[in-house]
Design a protein around this motif. Structure first.
Motif, PDB file in Angstrom:
ATOM      1  N   SER A  88      39.376  82.270  -0.825  1.00  0.00           N
ATOM      2  CA  SER A  88      39.574  80.833  -0.622  1.00  0.00           C
ATOM      3  C   SER A  88      38.671  79.983  -1.506  1.00  0.00           C
ATOM      4  CB  SER A  88      39.294  80.459   0.840  1.00  0.00           C
ATOM      5  OG  SER A  88      40.359  80.813   1.662  1.00  0.00           O
ATOM      6  N   TRP A  93      42.252  74.414  -1.898  1.00  0.00           N
ATOM      7  CA  TRP A  93      42.165  74.691  -0.456  1.00  0.00           C
ATOM      8  C   TRP A  93      43.534  74.745   0.212  1.00  0.00           C
ATOM      9  CZ3 TRP A  93      42.158  71.924   4.462  1.00  0.00           C
ATOM     10  CH2 TRP A  93      41.526  72.647   5.487  1.00  0.00           C
ATOM     11  N   THR A  94      44.393  73.795  -0.102  1.00  0.00           N
ATOM     12  CA  THR A  94      45.721  73.837   0.517  1.00  0.00           C
ATOM     13  C   THR A  94      46.774  73.235  -0.402  1.00  0.00           C
ATOM     14  OG1 THR A  94      47.031  73.280   2.485  1.00  0.00           O
ATOM     15  CG2 THR A  94      45.470  71.628   1.747  1.00  0.00           C
ATOM     16  N   LYS A 104      41.038  68.513   0.073  1.00  0.00           N
ATOM     17  CA  LYS A 104      42.241  69.342   0.223  1.00  0.00           C
ATOM     18  C   LYS A 104      42.741  69.902  -1.110  1.00  0.00           C
ATOM     19  CE  LYS A 104      45.363  65.372   0.108  1.00  0.00           C
ATOM     20  NZ  LYS A 104      46.309  64.542   0.872  1.00  0.00           N
ATOM     21  N   LYS A 107      38.664  73.253  -5.012  1.00  0.00           N
ATOM     22  CA  LYS A 107      38.248  74.634  -4.774  1.00  0.00           C
ATOM     23  C   LYS A 107      36.845  74.623  -4.170  1.00  0.00           C
ATOM     24  CE  LYS A 107      40.879  76.418  -8.722  1.00  0.00           C
ATOM     25  NZ  LYS A 107      40.805  77.127 -10.016  1.00  0.00           N
ATOM     26  N   TYR A 109      35.980  76.076  -0.890  1.00  0.00           N
ATOM     27  CA  TYR A 109      35.883  76.012   0.566  1.00  0.00           C
ATOM     28  C   TYR A 109      36.479  77.243   1.244  1.00  0.00           C
ATOM     29  CZ  TYR A 109      34.418  71.374  -0.427  1.00  0.00           C
ATOM     30  OH  TYR A 109      33.701  70.333  -0.921  1.00  0.00           O
ATOM     31  N   GLY A 112      40.945  78.542   3.264  1.00  0.00           N
ATOM     32  CA  GLY A 112      42.045  77.906   2.562  1.00  0.00           C
ATOM     33  C   GLY A 112      43.374  78.557   2.906  1.00  0.00           C
ATOM     34  N   ASP A 113      44.422  78.121   2.217  1.00  0.00           N
ATOM     35  CA  ASP A 113      45.755  78.688   2.476  1.00  0.00           C
ATOM     36  C   ASP A 113      45.748  80.209   2.370  1.00  0.00           C
ATOM     37  OD1 ASP A 113      46.778  76.194   2.842  1.00  0.00           O
ATOM     38  OD2 ASP A 113      47.838  76.079   0.918  1.00  0.00           O
TER      39      ASP A 113
ATOM     40  N   ARG B  66      43.676  74.595  11.404  1.00  0.00           N
ATOM     41  CA  ARG B  66      42.680  74.031  10.494  1.00  0.00           C
ATOM     42  C   ARG B  66      42.547  72.525  10.701  1.00  0.00           C
ATOM     43  NH1 ARG B  66      43.942  75.965   4.496  1.00  0.00           N
ATOM     44  NH2 ARG B  66      46.003  75.187   5.070  1.00  0.00           N
ATOM     45  N   GLN B  92      33.603  68.254   8.176  1.00  0.00           N
ATOM     46  CA  GLN B  92      34.149  69.022   7.054  1.00  0.00           C
ATOM     47  C   GLN B  92      33.254  70.197   6.652  1.00  0.00           C
ATOM     48  OE1 GLN B  92      34.823  65.864   4.219  1.00  0.00           O
ATOM     49  NE2 GLN B  92      35.966  64.743   5.759  1.00  0.00           N
ATOM     50  N   TYR B  95      34.090  74.201   6.606  1.00  0.00           N
ATOM     51  CA  TYR B  95      34.639  75.032   5.528  1.00  0.00           C
ATOM     52  C   TYR B  95      33.674  75.193   4.352  1.00  0.00           C
ATOM     53  CZ  TYR B  95      38.750  74.199   8.316  1.00  0.00           C
ATOM     54  OH  TYR B  95      39.622  74.137   9.374  1.00  0.00           O
TER      55      TYR B  95
END
Lengths: 215, 730
Positions: A88, A93-94, A104, A107, A109, A112-113, B66, B92, B95
């Motif tokens: 991730s 992230w998504t 979102k 990169k 984090y 992530g997806d 999430r 936040q 994460y």
């Protein structure tokens, strides 16, 4: 066993060996590397797996205390920045634009997806990640274990899909480690060899599927 | 060579063998899965922010397990639908890969750690504790925490015979709670909505933000309320004030004595209130009748006429006026902090504003239930406190419920503390003199329960047991009150909002693991869900109802009243003279006490500190968003008065060297007219020296580097702004 008749068990053993590189350094593995036994084992297993690879881990200057230092600094973050071996972190992230979080599209984090997808696969097969890895289902060692699980159960097509989707970030991890102000040579090299094994497996038509990984 | 032994990180669940057949439920292709995931349902789960000790109510919007969005709870009295920057940043953080994701064990003297399993960690800690307790006794265990939110450790301590439960409050506001408790029977809070005059001295609601407080203060101002801010710094609250009055730091006590003198000599005080509800007025006046506005002015630098003007404004607007009870800066950081807090009580009493609209009120409260005890084994006799708080002959006046955290290394050196637990507390950065605090490492066993790689964990802990993120856990409900006046208590709780392994550990789980490994069976024989039910039962509220509403307000119980006031003190009155002080041989009333140190040379300054609106002291420096604000605003810079800067040839952004008796550091300077000339001001956030906090590491400096770990003999505070530094350019 010949190249034309690869052994999935040998491939599993080979991948298993690489898990050892990404957990806290074990003295046994260190000694085997120094004695050249790991290179011999990689040669033997990779041949049996139909993916012949020559490695030179023994040539890497390494002492055990230094390896522990390196592990701490590369993966636990003793120095800034560090390079956690978690998928991730190296991917956006998504893909879901509806999220209202500022990072979102960035990169760096966890969860992530890719982590969600791995969790979905693990859940499907009833596999449970230990509590220590609950925030990192896409940690490299979990990915390797999942890959071994699929191969163990003759799900080679699914194993190849896993490699295509979830092992494409290894070069980014290599680069992240290379950019650290610490000696991560053992990890950079392990990732290089692992990458070759993954690529060889995906491209090897003897393992059921014929889709290929792009460089 | 044989293949090495197969490790196994993944565990097969019960359904594993049955589900190896591939069905359409398995979305093996990532792109197919990701596309499908976009259509998942959005759900809304309540929690309580963990960005500071305010614990604002929040709603976490969650999609596929999430975090999707975070916003303030509209009912919760601290947030009222709003969240500050740190609230967003901390949410936040869940994460942030810099958080500690698994238990760690120290493996050498070079600050290297080895990840271990929870089982290993519990077993090793339990066994080591057994050995230490058997040899030295259970009273050698110390539990040090932030305070205010955890309720489990004391059960463990009771069983093994330890009484040394320590919080961080001596570095924050311990003089305030101690003094208000002694003089007025508890804390009182300001009614912003109805005040005609609000006097804030050393209190910056726009820096140490309570979102609802600032909303109410600004609304009151729009209705015509007058706001006066007295502070050495042009703080954020001063930007909306009618008047900002820069005071010489360390002399607020003189200002207060001058106010009181004017109120009394000009007959502006509420004689009826004092006669009926005050004990010790005559004693106070006997000792202070000569401390007039002129004398105060000569000390604090505010003109006598201005002091009298403010006193008259208080008198004219009484009882719909208040001197806000204060917080961090004045409540723990000067030699005269105790007397400052005493004068705060006295001035409010003189204007008779207790329980009056626009005055001050106690907190509305309520009682929660608790699970039935589940442990019936042996209990060791309670040992003596290692820190001496509340102990005759040591620190008899210090509240044992707060403790003295800044001297833990001494307790270790003297053999009074051998096992030290730190829960959500980082004294290496938040207490004075970090090099001294590093001696904590000398304890026989140090266990830290943090969220990230804080300095205390990194430099001293033998074991690090990371607690999960607040959005990943449920916690027993809390009564919401305090900080600001609100007529009704509220009930709120954290519910588990985010997907995490069911084995992801909260404090209750961690203590269950340690106590079981130690050999105490069933000390916490309940789940958090059962604890929630037990807590809410007396109120007739179900867990489901609380989860749906997020925050439930009870009926109002603290409303204005004209008569029948009673205070929780020995005399049932406000006591201007503290009996406990007299018993220990001190004067019971406040009189002028000078600050401990005074800057005298051309390049000498008093070092003071305060909060920035986007940070919570030291706990948010590893947050990427909050540190981005820091970068944008040059937030690490030290403030210096422009005239003093001119004298030293220092310009905006210059690097200077700052030196105290115990430390020398370098920092860039912000030159401003918005600071009293006698001091320099540092934001309290920075100076992270844990190399593992990669975003905050080596950013700025911290006031704690420059001050020794002192202990005030009455309330135990650190006197953190009694520090003279010399500044040189370069």
């Amino acid at each position: 066993m010949s190249i034309n008749c690869p052994s999935p068990q040998a491939l599993c053993d080979l991948l298993e060996l690489f898990i050892g590189f990404f957990i806290f350094p074990e003295k046994e593995l260190y000694e085997e590397i120094n004695q050249g036994n790991i290179d011999l084992l990689i040669k033997e297993l990779s041949q049996k797996a139909g993916l012949p690879i020559k490695s030179e881990f023994q040539a890497i200057p390494l002492n055990y205390a230094g390896w522990i230092d390196s592990y701490n600094r590369c993966f636990l973050g003793v120095e800034k920045p560090f390079a956690p071996p978690v998928e991730s972190v190296y991917k956006v992230w998504t893909q879901d634009e509806s999220f209202q979080l500022p990072f979102k599209n960035q990169k760096g984090y966890l969860m992530g997806d890719s982590a969600q997808h791995i969790q979905h696969i693990l859940d499907y097969f009833g596999l449970v990640v230990p509590a220590e890895y609950s925030l990192m289902p896409d940690h490299l060692i979990i990915l390797l274990e999942l890959l071994i699980f699929l191969l163990d159960n003759n799900l080679e097509k699914e194993a190849k899909q896993l490699c295509i989707d979830h092992f494409d970030w290894l070069p980014d991890l290599q680069m992240a480690i290379a950019n650290l102000a610490t000696d991560g040579e053992i990890y950079i090299y392990a990732l290089e060899i692992l990458g070759k094994i993954i690529k060889g497996f995906v491209n090897n038509p003897s393992y059921t599927d014929s889709r290929s990984v792009q460089d | 060579m044989q293949a090495m032994t197969r490790r196994s990180f993944l565990k097969a669940g019960a359904a594993t063998t049955a589900t190896l057949a591939i069905t359409k439920n398995l979305k093996m292709d990532f792109n197919v899965y990701a596309q499908d995931a976009k259509s998942a349902e959005l759900i809304k789960i309540p929690s309580l922010c963990n960005g500071c000790s305010t614990y604002c109510g929040v709603w976490a919007y969650v999609k596929n397990g999430r975090l999707w969005k975070i916003e303030g709870n509209e009912v919760h009295m601290k947030s009222r639908g709003h969240l500050c920057a740190r609230g967003h940043g901390i949410a936040q953080n869940v994460y942030n890969p810099g958080r500690i994701t698994q238990p760690m064990k120290r493996v050498d003297n070079k600050n290297n750690f080895k990840p271990i399993s929870w089982e290993e960690a519990f077993q090793e800690i339990g066994e080591k504790m057994q050995d230490i307790v058997e040899e030295y006794g259970g009273d050698k265990m110390v539990w040090a925490c932030h305070g205010g939110k955890e309720t489990y450790a004391k059960q463990f301590m009771d069983v093994i015979g330890s009484s040394t439960y320590i919080t961080h409050y001596t570095t924050c506001f311990t003089a305030k709670t101690n003094i208000w408790s002694n003089m007025a029977g508890g804390m009182f809070y300001a009614d912003f909505d109805n005040a005609k005059l609000m006097l804030f001295v050393g209190r910056n609601y726009a820096g140490g933000i309570l979102p609802a407080a600032m909303k109410r203060i600004t609304a009151a101002k729009e209705k015509g309320s007058k706001i006066i801010v007295v502070d050495p710094r042009f703080c954020e609250l001063a930007t909306i004030a009618d008047e900002w009055i820069p005071i010489r730091p360390g002399t607020d006590l003189a200002f207060f004595l001058g106010l009181a003198h004017t109120l009394i000599t000009e007959g502006l005080y509420n004689k009826e209130f004092v006669e009926e509800y005050v004990y010790g007025f005559d004693e106070f006046w006997m000792h202070n009748k000569d401390f007039d506005a002129e004398k105060a002015a000569a000390i604090c630098g505010i003109g006598a006429d201005k002091i009298r003007e403010i006193a008259r404004l208080l008198g004219e607007n009484a009882p719909n006026a208040f001197l806000e009870p204060g917080y961090h800066g004045l409540a723990a950081h000067y030699q005269n902090s105790n007397e400052i807090m005493m004068m705060n009580v006295i001035i409010n009493a003189l204007i008779g504003n207790f329980w009056k609209k626009g005055g001050i009120f106690p907190a509305a409260t309520s009682s929660l239930g608790a699970p039935e005890p589940t442990y019936y084994g042996p209990i060791a006799p309670e040992g003596v406190r290692a820190d001496g708080a509340g102990v005759a002959g040591q620190y008899p006046l210090v509240e044992p419920s707060r403790g003295i955290p800044q001297r833990i290394p001494d307790m270790i050196e003297k053999g009074k503390a051998r096992i030290v637990f730190f829960y959500s507390y980082n004294p290496l950065r938040s207490a004075p003199e970090p090099e001294y605090q590093k001696k904590i490492k000398n304890a026989d066993l140090v266990v830290s329960i943090p969220y990230d790689w804080n300095e205390t964990s990194y430099y001293t802990a033998d074991y690090i047991l990371p607690e999960n993120h607040y959005l990943e856990r449920a916690e027993s409900p809390k009564v919401v009150n305090g900080h600001i006046y609100w007529p009704a208590a509220q009930i709120a709780a954290r519910f588990k909002a985010l997907q995490a392994s069911d084995d992801s550990l909260a404090l209750l789980d961690i203590l269950k693991g340690i106590t079981t490994a130690y050999g105490i069976e069933n000390l916490y024989g309940y789940t958090v869900e059962e604890e929630m039910e037990a807590a809410l039962a007396p109120l007739g509220i179900s867990v489901k109802e609380l989860q749906e509403k997020g925050c439930i307000e009870l009926r109002p119980t603290v409303l204005p009243k004209e008569e029948g006031l009673s205070f929780n003190t020995f005399t049932k009155k406000i006591e201007f003279s503290i009996g406990a002080w007299r018993k220990e041989g001190y004067l019971g009333v406040p009189t002028w006490v000078p600050p401990l140190v005074v800057p005298r040379e051309k390049n000498e300054f008093r070092l003071i500190h305060g909060k920035q609106p986007w940070h919570s002291h030291i706990m948010t420096t590893n947050n990427p968003y909050l540190m981005a604000i820091t970068a944008e605003k040059n937030g690490t810079f030290m403030w210096m008065n422009s005239s003093r800067a001119d004298e030293l040839g220092i310009r905006e952004g210059d690097l200077v060297t700052i030196t105290s008796d115990i430390a020398t550091k370098q920092i860039n300077v912000h030159v401003t007219e918005g600071l009293h000339p006698e001091c320099v001001w540092l934001p309290s956030t920075y100076g992270t020296f844990s190399e593992k906090l990669k975003l905050g590491y080596d950013k700025g400096i911290n006031y704690n580097d420059f001050i020794p770990a002192r202990v005030d003999e009455k309330t135990g505070h650190v006197m953190g702004q009694e520090c003279i530094v010399t500044i040189t350019k370069g």
